[in-house]
Design an enzyme around this catalytic site. Structure first.
Site, PDB file in Angstrom:
ATOM      1  N   ASP A   1      40.618  42.534  30.921  1.00 35.28           N
ATOM      2  CA  ASP A   1      39.422  42.389  30.084  1.00 35.28           C
ATOM      3  C   ASP A   1      38.140  42.336  30.778  1.00 35.28           C
ATOM      4  O   ASP A   1      37.931  41.733  31.841  1.00 35.28           O
ATOM      5  CB  ASP A   1      39.734  40.878  29.427  1.00 35.28           C
ATOM      6  CG  ASP A   1      40.841  40.649  28.618  1.00 35.28           C
ATOM      7  OD1 ASP A   1      41.505  39.706  28.584  1.00 35.28           O
ATOM      8  OD2 ASP A   1      41.567  41.938  27.875  1.00 35.28           O
TER       9      ASP A   1
ATOM     10  N   ASP B   1      42.269  43.736  36.932  1.00 36.28           N
ATOM     11  CA  ASP B   1      42.294  42.862  35.742  1.00 36.28           C
ATOM     12  C   ASP B   1      41.863  43.792  34.532  1.00 36.28           C
ATOM     13  O   ASP B   1      41.410  44.903  34.724  1.00 36.28           O
ATOM     14  CB  ASP B   1      41.028  41.782  35.847  1.00 36.28           C
ATOM     15  CG  ASP B   1      41.053  40.947  34.656  1.00 36.28           C
ATOM     16  OD1 ASP B   1      41.944  40.490  33.919  1.00 36.28           O
ATOM     17  OD2 ASP B   1      39.988  40.826  34.037  1.00 36.28           O
TER      18      ASP B   1
END
Length: 817
Positions: free
Chosen positions: A631, A629
């Site tokens: 963020d 991922d």
């Protein structure tokens, strides 16, 4: 008793009236004299010409009407000439005389008796009394015309002559401003149906093609010939006109309807709006030098912050012509309007009004309508999309995609123009070409949807609310400035057909809610989008510009220097001085750290080269697909939010520290869930700001760890979800971040998706406490990237920092040394 000078003035005025009387009277016989004695006995008159009344010698024909007006004018001159000595005959009660007739009868020395013309003069005086308002209005218009002749002349350059929102704004605005500002000519790049609308107002329209090699020289020549002093440019595409006008020393007003991120000006100009000759440098030059830049919302103004002089920008909400809308509502029956479109009383009509193109999101409307009809039992629901045009290839292709989305769901789709009249309104989804008259669509609709992906503050929302129609809109850009969720309508995430459908379903099921939302919307329009207020603002803007010298062009270097000077001397209105000192210290520290990072990067590259020379690097993880991922896993999302929210709220140092403490130690993954409900709109506004995702900084060791994984033969994929409040710009900016941080060879490693459960891999490193989706058995093992809001999750492997990536991955896969 009047003073002598008053009597003299009256006599002079009486002479004017007497002369006008002599001119106006039809066949008036000469006064009695020695050569023409008055005959004895009863007087007989010839029959008056047709068109006059008996007892009057005044003929109200074209031949005598002008002399009659001359008399009225002379009478007015009399009144004006007497000044304060004689009250106006229109004043009641009149201290001395009650009417012009009494003035004549009471002052025989001023008005000698003329028996043959007496009735004519009486009638003129009576007419003068009756036409008081008309005469005064004519006098006002004459004075206004004189004033207009003294004002600098204005030219408007429109983006096009198509009948759309931005151009309708120009049409309505100039129609109102013509009485106050001398609009001389309207320029446009190509022909269109709005030429007729403008010419009906008495305006001259001239076509000048910006794509032509001689466009600017020809425009410069025409502006000089027309003696133009103020140039009014509409839309960001007319930056070329603003730049020319500035170089010519003319005053400029530039109305910006678009919301283009500062770092994507070329992309929007060339790819989205197909303006191949429009350069980002031209747009930036216009922003630097324009005399006045008008934005229709505060959010949009913030998008271009730093590109213009602070005193050059102003926010003016676009108004709507309520009188025209209300007149249509009063004159038309809703059932009849619906019948003319083929809809009956039982149909629930979903209206999507606007140019059919990707950024307007009509395909999401089509998908949600299909779901409501097929899965939610809305059997009488129908959709009308108005705004198709078959000019640009990408728009034609988009219309075909909408058709495919509808028909593949088993629903019928038709184009209005290809449908027999008796079949109008029968199809589940009807697409209609762009229309010049759209009021009937609002009246026919039960709900109006605006699920745009990129928008500022479309007039469709205000017009729909003026018709008391509930609206469902994307919660993007300035749209939340026009309505509040659950009050005038509903705000939904952009690009989300399910959320759009849920909001429509609430209105569909509850007619009382629909009426409540519609009433609140009407009140909001009256309160916020007054047309007269908007026109007044623009009139003041032009007058204010004319009271100042034109702005002199500034180079980019000088403009940047001025901005730096402004930053070096912060205003107490903008930022707390102690906070400014802290920011300066942080900047100096960042510069020092940058040098250290550059050195570390060189060392890392050397290590990577050595690993590449050793096949597999001896790693048992070689060949594994690791999903990562972005963020708050690779990039410090929280830091960017804290920084921007502090700027947005002008937080003090203490307030900033409190915010940082709360965000870093928050309990909920979704940032807005950690704030009070009344602050959530401002939170989402910060997240949707242009450049938010493109400016994210990486977490310590993240980039180095990912590069090392690739060097050891691990298949790394960056899997990230676009934020629902700004999915389009979020996705685009994440690609920009990837290119800047990792380089173009990493493009194929980027996967943007809302559902990560369908992406295949051995491991997913993600900070979200629970990654879920439609696939309940994903192939990957979830490794939590350590954050405060996932501390309570147990039973999952956890990566505390990127220095431990190898140990954590081996543990997750059950690999022992």
């Amino acid at each position: 008793c009047n003073p002598p000078e008053g009597r003299a003035t009256r006599r002079a005025a009486a002479v004017q009236i007497e002369r006008a009387q002599a001119t106006a009277v039809h066949r008036a016989p000469p006064a009695p004299s020695a050569s023409h004695p008055e005959p004895e006995g009863p007087r007989t008159r010839p029959a008056p010409p047709r068109g006059t009344s008996r007892g009057s010698n005044l003929t109200m024909t074209s031949g005598n009407f002008v002399p009659a007006l001359a008399l009225l004018g002379a009478s007015l001159a009399c009144l004006l000439a007497t000044g304060g000595a004689m009250p106006s005959p229109f004043d009641s009660p009149m201290p001395v005389l009650r009417s012009m007739s009494e003035a004549r009868l009471g002052t025989p020395h001023l008005f000698p008796a003329r028996s043959q013309s007496q009735a004519s003069f009486d009638e003129l005086l009576k007419l003068l009394d009756e036409k008081r308002d008309e005469i005064l209005e004519a006098q006002r218009l004459q004075e206004q015309a004189k004033l207009m002749m003294t004002k600098p002349r204005v030219a408007m350059f429109m983006h096009s002559l198509e009948r759309n929102g931005a151009n309708n704004f120009c049409l309505h605005l100039v129609a109102k401003l013509m009485a106050k500002q001398p609009f001389s000519i309207i320029f446009a790049p190509k022909e269109g149906p709005m030429r007729e609308d403008l010419e009906k107002l008495g305006l001259r329209v001239e076509i000048l093609d910006p794509a032509g090699a001689d466009f600017l020289p020809v425009l410069e020549k025409r502006l000089k010939q027309e003696e133009i002093s103020v140039v009014f440019a509409n839309t960001i595409m007319r930056c070329d006109v603003v730049n020319l006008a500035t170089r010519m020393g003319l005053r400029t007003v530039w109305v910006i309807h678009e919301a283009w991120p500062q770092d994507q000006l070329d992309y929007y100009a060339k790819e989205v709006f197909m303006m191949k000759n429009l350069e980002a440098a031209h747009i930036k030059e216009a922003f630097r030098n324009c005399g006045c830049i008008v934005f229709p919302s505060d959010v949009q103004k913030s998008i271009y912050e730093g590109m213009f002089r602070p005193d050059a920008a102003i926010t003016v909400y676009n108004g709507i012509p309520l009188q025209q809308l209300d007149a249509f509502r009063a004159q038309n029956d809703r059932d009849e309007v619906r019948k003319s479109l083929g809809y009956n009383k039982d149909d629930f009509v979903v209206l999507h009004l606007g140019t059919i193109c990707n950024r307007k999101g009509q395909i999401n409307t089509a998908k949600c309508v299909a779901n409501l009809v097929k899965d939610m039992g809305c059997s009488d629901l129908k959709c009308l999309m108005v705004g198709a045009r078959y000019i640009r290839d990408h728009e034609i292709k988009y219309i075909e995609e909408i058709k495919e989305a509808v028909t593949s769901s088993g629903l019928d789709y038709v184009r209005w123009e290809d449908t027999p009249e008796e079949d109008h309104g029968k199809a589940r989804v009807t697409v209609m070409d762009i229309q010049s008259d759209v009021l009937k669509f609002y009246m026919a609709a039960d709900v109006v949807v605006v699920p745009s992906l990129n928008e500022v503050l479309p007039l469709v929302i205000c017009e729909a609310m003026a018709f008391e129609r509930p609206v469902v809109c994307s919660a993007i850009d300035a749209i939340p400035e026009a309505l509040k969720d659950g009050v005038e309508g509903f705000l939904v995430p952009p690009g989300d057909p399910d959320s759009l459908g849920e909001a429509i379903l609430k209105i569909y099921k509850d007619p009382s809610l629909s009426a409540k939302l519609g009433k609140a919307g009407r009140e909001r329009v009256l309160r916020q989008f007054s047309y007269d207020v908007m026109v007044g603002h623009y009139n003041e803007i032009i007058d204010d510009l004319n009271s100042k010298p034109p702005v002199k062009p500034v180079s980019e270097e000088n403009f940047s220097a001025k901005k730096s000077l402004t930053l070096a001397r912060p205003s107490s209105e903008n930022i707390d001085s102690s906070c400014w000192i802290e920011l300066r210290k942080n900047l100096e520290l960042a510069e020092t750290q940058r040098d250290d990072l550059i050195k570390q990067l060189h060392d890392l590259r050397r290590e990577v080269s050595e690993l590449k020379r050793s096949p597999g690097g001896g790693s048992p993880l070689r060949g594994m697909t690791v999903l990562i991922d972005m963020d708050n896993t690779v990039v410090d999302w929280d830091a960017m939010f804290i920084k921007r929210y502090c700027v947005e709220t002008r937080a003090t140092v203490d307030e900033g520290e409190a915010l940082r403490e709360m965000v870093r130690k928050r309990q909920h993954f979704e940032i807005e869930a950690n704030f009070p409900a009344d602050l959530q709109d401002s939170i989402l506004h910060v997240i949707a700001q242009p450049g938010f995702y493109a400016s994210l900084e990486t977490l310590p060791g993240a980039v180095e760890a990912l590069r090392e994984m690739v060097a050891r033969g691990i298949d790394v994929k960056l899997v990230t979800a676009p934020h629902p409040v700004c999915p389009g710009s979020c996705a685009s900016e994440k690609y920009d971040f990837l290119l800047t941080t990792f380089g173009s060879d990493w493009i194929d490693r980027m996967i943007i998706t809302r559902d990560k459960t369908h992406v295949m891999g051995a491991v997913l490193i993600d900070d979200k406490p629970n990654v879920s989706g439609s696939n309940r058995n994903p192939t990957w093992t979830h490794v939590l990237f350590d954050q405060a809001y996932n501390k309570g999750v147990t039973g999952k492997p956890r990566l505390a920092n990127w220095a431990d990536w190898e140990k954590t991955l081996k543990g997750a896969m059950g690999i022992t040394e």
